[in-house]
Design a protein around this motif. Sequence first.
Motif, PDB file in Angstrom:
ATOM      1  N   GLY A   2       0.815  -1.205   0.000  1.00 38.48           N
ATOM      2  CA  GLY A   2       0.000   0.000   0.000  1.00 38.48           C
ATOM      3  C   GLY A   2       0.846   1.250   0.000  1.00 38.48           C
ATOM      4  N   GLU A   3       1.959   1.197   0.727  1.00 34.85           N
ATOM      5  CA  GLU A   3       2.861   2.350   0.778  1.00 34.85           C
ATOM      6  C   GLU A   3       3.491   2.608  -0.590  1.00 34.85           C
ATOM      7  N   ALA A   4       3.812   1.520  -1.312  1.00 33.70           N
ATOM      8  CA  ALA A   4       4.402   1.689  -2.646  1.00 33.70           C
ATOM      9  C   ALA A   4       3.400   2.294  -3.626  1.00 33.70           C
ATOM     10  N   VAL A   5       2.149   1.893  -3.516  1.00 32.34           N
ATOM     11  CA  VAL A   5       1.115   2.473  -4.374  1.00 32.34           C
ATOM     12  C   VAL A   5       0.977   3.970  -4.118  1.00 32.34           C
ATOM     13  N   GLU A   6       0.948   4.349  -2.853  1.00 35.25           N
ATOM     14  CA  GLU A   6       0.828   5.769  -2.516  1.00 35.25           C
ATOM     15  C   GLU A   6       2.040   6.549  -3.010  1.00 35.25           C
ATOM     16  N   ALA A   7       3.224   5.973  -2.860  1.00 35.04           N
ATOM     17  CA  ALA A   7       4.426   6.659  -3.324  1.00 35.04           C
ATOM     18  C   ALA A   7       4.405   6.837  -4.841  1.00 35.04           C
ATOM     19  N   ALA A   8       3.925   5.818  -5.547  1.00 27.87           N
ATOM     20  CA  ALA A   8       3.860   5.910  -6.999  1.00 27.87           C
ATOM     21  C   ALA A   8       2.868   6.978  -7.442  1.00 27.87           C
ATOM     22  N   LEU A   9       1.712   7.010  -6.803  1.00 28.62           N
ATOM     23  CA  LEU A   9       0.724   8.029  -7.136  1.00 28.62           C
ATOM     24  C   LEU A   9       1.249   9.437  -6.872  1.00 28.62           C
TER      25      LEU A   9
ATOM     26  N   ASN B 280       6.784   2.297 -12.946  1.00 30.65           N
ATOM     27  CA  ASN B 280       6.214   0.954 -13.008  1.00 30.65           C
ATOM     28  C   ASN B 280       5.653   0.575 -11.645  1.00 30.65           C
ATOM     29  N   ILE B 281       4.510  -0.150 -11.653  1.00 35.92           N
ATOM     30  CA  ILE B 281       3.914  -0.590 -10.399  1.00 35.92           C
ATOM     31  C   ILE B 281       3.409  -2.024 -10.565  1.00 35.92           C
ATOM     32  N   PHE B 282       3.811  -2.913  -9.658  1.00 38.31           N
ATOM     33  CA  PHE B 282       3.322  -4.291  -9.655  1.00 38.31           C
ATOM     34  C   PHE B 282       2.081  -4.354  -8.764  1.00 38.31           C
ATOM     35  N   ALA B 283       0.984  -3.875  -9.302  1.00 42.06           N
ATOM     36  CA  ALA B 283      -0.244  -3.718  -8.523  1.00 42.06           C
ATOM     37  C   ALA B 283      -1.158  -4.924  -8.684  1.00 42.06           C
ATOM     38  N   THR B 284      -1.954  -5.188  -7.646  1.00 42.16           N
ATOM     39  CA  THR B 284      -2.998  -6.199  -7.705  1.00 42.16           C
ATOM     40  C   THR B 284      -4.255  -5.603  -8.353  1.00 42.16           C
ATOM     41  N   THR B 285      -5.208  -6.471  -8.657  1.00 42.23           N
ATOM     42  CA  THR B 285      -6.471  -5.990  -9.219  1.00 42.23           C
ATOM     43  C   THR B 285      -7.159  -5.021  -8.269  1.00 42.23           C
ATOM     44  N   GLU B 286      -7.130  -5.334  -6.997  1.00 41.60           N
ATOM     45  CA  GLU B 286      -7.754  -4.442  -6.004  1.00 41.60           C
ATOM     46  C   GLU B 286      -7.040  -3.108  -5.950  1.00 41.60           C
ATOM     47  N   GLN B 287      -5.721  -3.114  -6.035  1.00 41.46           N
ATOM     48  CA  GLN B 287      -4.976  -1.856  -6.017  1.00 41.46           C
ATOM     49  C   GLN B 287      -5.234  -1.039  -7.278  1.00 41.46           C
TER      50      GLN B 287
ATOM     51  N   ALA C  45      -9.599   5.165  -9.054  1.00 45.34           N
ATOM     52  CA  ALA C  45     -10.493   6.059  -8.310  1.00 45.34           C
ATOM     53  C   ALA C  45      -9.779   7.283  -7.754  1.00 45.34           C
ATOM     54  N   ASP C  46      -8.465   7.230  -7.627  1.00 44.64           N
ATOM     55  CA  ASP C  46      -7.719   8.313  -7.003  1.00 44.64           C
ATOM     56  C   ASP C  46      -7.795   9.581  -7.854  1.00 44.64           C
ATOM     57  N   ASP C  47      -8.017  10.707  -7.201  1.00 43.73           N
ATOM     58  CA  ASP C  47      -8.171  11.973  -7.916  1.00 43.73           C
ATOM     59  C   ASP C  47      -6.916  12.399  -8.661  1.00 43.73           C
ATOM     60  N   ARG C  48      -5.782  11.856  -8.295  1.00 43.76           N
ATOM     61  CA  ARG C  48      -4.538  12.244  -8.962  1.00 43.76           C
ATOM     62  C   ARG C  48      -4.398  11.607 -10.345  1.00 43.76           C
ATOM     63  N   ILE C  49      -5.172  10.583 -10.643  1.00 43.49           N
ATOM     64  CA  ILE C  49      -5.149   9.931 -11.951  1.00 43.49           C
ATOM     65  C   ILE C  49      -6.241  10.538 -12.816  1.00 43.49           C
ATOM     66  N   GLN C  50      -5.864  11.007 -14.008  1.00 46.68           N
ATOM     67  CA  GLN C  50      -6.788  11.727 -14.882  1.00 46.68           C
ATOM     68  C   GLN C  50      -7.359  10.870 -16.014  1.00 46.68           C
ATOM     69  N   GLY C  51      -6.792   9.703 -16.244  1.00 50.04           N
ATOM     70  CA  GLY C  51      -7.285   8.859 -17.328  1.00 50.04           C
ATOM     71  C   GLY C  51      -6.650   7.491 -17.275  1.00 50.04           C
ATOM     72  N   VAL C  52      -7.274   6.546 -17.975  1.00 52.28           N
ATOM     73  CA  VAL C  52      -6.821   5.152 -17.963  1.00 52.28           C
ATOM     74  C   VAL C  52      -6.822   4.612 -19.384  1.00 52.28           C
TER      75      VAL C  52
END
Length: 467
Positions: free
Chosen positions: A23-30, A184-191, A197-204
Amino acid sequence: MSLYAVTNPATGELVKDYPTATGEAVEAALSSVAAASLTWRCAPIDDRVRLLRRVAELYTARRDQLAAIITREMGKPISQAGLEVDIAVSIYNYYADNGPGFLADEELDVVAGGTAVVRKEGLGALLGIMPWNYPYYQVARFAAPNLMNGNSILLKHAPQCPESALAMEQIFRDAGAPEGAYVNIFATTEQVAVIIADDRIQGVSLTGSEGAGAAVAEIAGRHLKKVVLELGGSDPYLVLDSADPEYAARQAVLGRFGNAGQACNAAKRFIVEQGVYEEFLKYFTTAVSAISVGDPSDPRTFMGPLSSVAAVNGLADQVDDAISKGATAVLGGARLDGPGAWYPPTVLVGVTPDMRAYSEELFGPVAVVHRVDSEDEAIAMANASTYGLGAAIQSADPVQAERIARRLQAGMVTVNEASGTAAELPFGGVKRSGIGRELGRYGMDEFVNRKLIRVAPPRPDSAGTAG
């Protein structure tokens, strides 16, 4: 075993696994890509050009190393793996060459006077969700135009491709990309759901299965995020009576069996008019039977294993269903013995609508050949699919080819060649094959703010007031 792992599909050997992100790595990446988007968006165009040019140079310098990685990860024959690296290089160079022109302000004619321009600016941080079948090419067609736009990239690659994912991240780092511009992020489906959903991401942007696309679009829609989806395909390949059946068959082999048939835009349904059906089938089966299947690290191999045992199992189930209901395997039709993920080149005839192989995407080295009585029947069968990615037409009559191309429900149509790709050609589909376009100038237009800047004309009463 970790979700992210290299399992050699030629042998079944687990080479190495990689830990998924905390979770910490996801936050750092975002945080990193969001911060980078604020500065990279304002970076001079020349800086963006230099980055893409340097990335292309590093891909070229590391070509053999990069090719060997994906041969090990997903079984791509080494000669085709090298060509994939070359295509990625051409994409980065294409946007370095043409990106500045695509970003030029567009001046508008204003009836009321004054001036107005539309300026293209990056939206911000984007999430890319990429598949295993073309590990470098798929990333290039997402990353290159969007980095040129001034967007930053958070890249979630397929679990089968951790080694190539890290190799690409290292290339951007070595090319001098600003911190956070490509992460790069080795994220799970849940992540991934949390990231979208995070406001910092503008598109997918996602390239993958229909199911994955629907899931991503649902989350993105709830959070009002722009999406580009490149999904499945069951591309028709029409062979008309006017075509040269031998040439059409040679092209059909390339269009169906490259990358072991694991391509969304591969020709999958061969719809052949009765006048050339027997000749086409003879030439086609002869050419397919000559395909060299074997060690993907051997430069002489045309077809290696499928990407995984799971992929073999799914494909075998579809073929077994067709045969059990009356279809005939003219070639192949049964999985190969031994370890690894092997399935032979297969040609099916007599496939009918009650069989899964009639309507489902066959993501592997299986060709379905249909006989039709007329041009109209060929078009009707081609369009009788929930997919609409690509289509190919073999005809010696250019008027006929143009007439048919207009009637096909597809995002891309090729005439007298198998479906392919190039940096300058837009790629994408209709119906359940996706939303949006990649590559060409259209690939620059998806994740941008087309900002209007309007300057009113001088007020009449302001003339002569100075001084």
